[in-house]
Write an enzyme that holds these catalytic residues in place. Structure first.
Site, PDB file in Angstrom:
ATOM      1  CG  ASP A 222      -1.919   1.028   1.361  1.00 39.41           C
ATOM      2  OD1 ASP A 222      -2.909   0.936   0.635  1.00 39.41           O
ATOM      3  OD2 ASP A 222      -1.759   1.962   2.175  1.00 39.41           O
ATOM      4  CD  GLU A 280      -2.214   2.510  -3.564  1.00 36.93           C
ATOM      5  OE1 GLU A 280      -3.317   3.010  -3.800  1.00 36.93           O
ATOM      6  OE2 GLU A 280      -1.662   2.608  -2.447  1.00 36.93           O
TER       7      GLU A 280
HETATM    8  C1  GLC Z   1      -4.346   2.894  -0.584  1.00 37.82           C
HETATM    9  C2  GLC Z   1      -5.558   2.025  -0.390  1.00 37.82           C
HETATM   10  C3  GLC Z   1      -6.689   2.887   0.049  1.00 37.82           C
HETATM   11  C4  GLC Z   1      -6.320   3.550   1.346  1.00 37.82           C
HETATM   12  C5  GLC Z   1      -4.997   4.301   1.219  1.00 37.82           C
HETATM   13  C6  GLC Z   1      -4.457   4.669   2.562  1.00 37.82           C
HETATM   14  O1  GLC Z   1      -4.518   3.814  -1.592  1.00 37.82           O
HETATM   15  O2  GLC Z   1      -5.835   1.321  -1.559  1.00 37.82           O
HETATM   16  O3  GLC Z   1      -7.876   2.175   0.170  1.00 37.82           O
HETATM   17  O4  GLC Z   1      -7.315   4.445   1.716  1.00 37.82           O
HETATM   18  O5  GLC Z   1      -4.016   3.520   0.613  1.00 37.82           O
HETATM   19  O6  GLC Z   1      -3.960   3.541   3.219  1.00 37.82           O
END
Ligand code: GLC
Ligand code: CA
Length: 548
Positions: A222, A280
């Site tokens: 994440d 991500e």
């Molecule tokens: C990422 C997750 C999202 C979350 C964010 C903060 O983007 O996919 O759902 O709100 O991180 O952790």
């Protein structure tokens, strides 16, 4: 009764054997994203959970995916849907127990499915024992050094340390009673960790091994681009739309220091052969993205360019081409994404207010996505052609964006509505009647059960596409060559040595187009016209002549 420890050893051996079979399985795998709150409810409280997921694993097998990416399920006060983690080595009671996790993992592995899970390293919950301790500790204490605490600016330090805004709106700084400020790139309940502190590094080493030792096959990292902050914490340029992280030279994100931390993750993963990590990472340029998948860093990183692309051949081609080039330079495959639990569904994005048009286009987009070289991330419910639920009653909204924006931005709840499984009225076999977000009556014809019985349904289209993909090295493991095509038409050839080419055509023009000559239709996202012509808003796969 078998000894539980022995049982665990067996389960681990099964997991390792599955990976050893093909250690680079992750390169062209199709991953199915599960948002645990909304997938299936095993105990009838209206909230999805791990036993619910276990009971529905056969849906994934029938669909034909290779792996699950399971979103955050850790102990959490749920301010941000579980992405505010209070204990990264325990399951939140809403979702079940560690035993439920083990049972789910074993059931997935028995079915040949890999299990990948979220790791959330950028921040923790303000209820995490570390943060609770930091609040009572003095400025400058070791407990505060695990986070990013600073004195403020201006008289009395009353101004935040810099002008950063949080990704869900408002300042990225919150003040504690003794006058210091702490950084939170997301909600104030998600304090950012200080990755310069070796204690933080060591803690995540423990977290990673905790889950890898339970047999997980991979991780989704994440906010992987957020793990390092610049020193000094210089101001950001405020853009017209504050809160949007995707801007060039944003000092909050994509700092060079992140790569060292990700290399650390890789070193751990390399001691568990055949495991992987996907990042991500939201950055402007394909080249910046490629830096995250250099050989000693992450295995994959989401390619969000198809998310950002408008519907249509030209935008798709630019998105695909840029991603393929940049990833080829570092030897990593692309990971194609159309949506996830944070992004509006394609049916809604592409429909301009017309759900049927949106669904036709989303089906066509799926055939493009599922043909491309590399791996694919599907999001639960896209195989059913679900649309966003943008008319949820405001009292039902849970995304912190709604509060933080002063009730102007609804946020992501519309893509997180529970999955309709069966029957013709809410909760459609999801579980308890009182689902955590209400389900729309217009989904009556869209349940998995109804669609399984209909050869033309979006579910049947996905099943068939995945079946062909699995049997065809040209798709996912092949190479892509662009073909000449009329305006507003995307055409490319997917090739693999010793196999006939598969041609993929997407017609986003207003008129029907002739099919490629010397090729027979394999699969189409909607009915083809006379002589196999491809109508507007339709994609099709064609099989070329046998090379032998
Ligand atoms: C990422 C997750 C999202 C979350 C964010 C903060 O983007 O996919 O759902 O709100 O991180 O952790
Ligand atoms: Ca439940």
């Amino acid at each position: 009764m078998t000894d539980p420890a022995a049982r665990t050893q067996d389960a681990l051996a099964t997991a390792a054997a599955l990976r050893a079979d093909r250690p680079d399985w992750w390169r062209d795998a199709v991953y199915y994203t599960v948002y645990p709150r909304s997938f299936a409810d095993g105990n009838g409280d209206g909230i999805g959970d791990l036993p619910g997921l276990t009971s529905r694993l056969d849906h994934l097998v029938d669909l034909g995916v290779d792996a699950v990416w399971l979103g955050a399920f850790y102990r959490s006060p749920m301010v941000d849907g579980g992405y505010d983690v209070a204990d990264h080595t325990d399951v939140d009671p809403e979702f079940g127990t560690l035993a439920d996790f083990d049972a789910m993992t074993a059931a997935a592995h028995e079915r040949g499915l890999k299990v990948t899970i979220d790791v959330i390293p950028n921040h923790v919950s303000d209820q995490h024992p570390w943060f609770v301790e930091a609040l009572t500790a003095a400025p400058g204490s070791p407990a505060r050094e695990r986070f990013i605490f600073c004195d403020g600016r201006g008289p009395g330090g009353d101004e935040p340390p810099n002008n950063w805004v949080a990704c869900f709106g408002g300042s990225a700084w919150a003040r504690v009673p003794d006058g210091q400020w702490y950084l939170h790139l997301f909600t104030p309940q998600q304090p950012d960790l200080n990755w310069e502190n070796p204690e933080v590094v060591a803690e995540y080493d423990r977290v990673l091994r905790f889950w890898l030792n339970r047999g997980v096959d991979g991780l989704r990292v994440d906010v992987a681009h957020g793990m390092a902050k610049p020193n000094p914490l210089r101001d950001m340029t405020i853009f017209p739309e504050p809160g949007q992280p995707r801007v060039a030279e944003d000092p909050r994100l994509d700092q060079d220091g992140v790569h060292e931390h990700l290399r650390g993750f890789r070193r751990v993963l390399d001691t568990y052969p055949g495991t992987m990590a996907v990042g991500e990472v939201w950055v402007e340029s394909d080249e910046r993205l490629a830096r995250y998948v250099r050989p000693d860093e992450l295995h994959l990183t989401f390619n969000f360019k198809l998310v950002e692309a408008e519907w249509g051949a030209a935008a798709y081609r630019a998105a695909i081409d840029g991603s393929l080039r940049a990833m080829a330079d570092v030897g990593a495959p692309c990971s194609w994404v159309l949506t996830n639990h944070d992004i509006p569904r394609p049916v809604t994005r592409y429909g301009d207010g017309d759900i049927e048009l949106g669904r036709r286009r989303a089906r066509a987009a799926a055939l493009v996505q599922l043909s491309l070289p590399g791996s694919v991330y599907l999001y639960q419910g896209d195989e059913l052609g679900l649309d966003n639920v943008d008319d949820l009653p405001v009292e039902a909204l849970r995304d912190p964006t709604w509060e933080n924006s002063g009730h102007t931005v609804r946020g992501r709840d519309g893509v997180r509505v529970p999955i309709p499984w069966s029957g013709d009225a809410p909760p459609y076999g999801f579980g308890g009647a009182d689902t955590w977000l209400p389900m729309p009556t217009r989904w009556a014809g869209l349940t998995a059960e109804a669609q399984a019985a209909d050869a033309d349904s979006t579910l049947s289209l996905h099943r068939r596409a995945l079946e062909i993909r699995r049997a065809s090295p040209q798709l996912g493991r092949g190479t892509l060559t662009w073909l000449d095509s009329p305006a507003d038409v995307l055409a490319y050839r997917c090739a693999a040595e010793g196999h006939p080419d598969i041609e993929v055509w997407l017609n986003s023009s207003a008129d029907s187009i002739a099919p490629p000559s010397a090729a027979t239709p394999l699969l189409a996202s909607g009915p083809l016209g006379a002589n196999g012509s491809i109508p507007p808003d339709t994609a099709a796969w064609f099989l070329g002549p046998d090379p032998r």
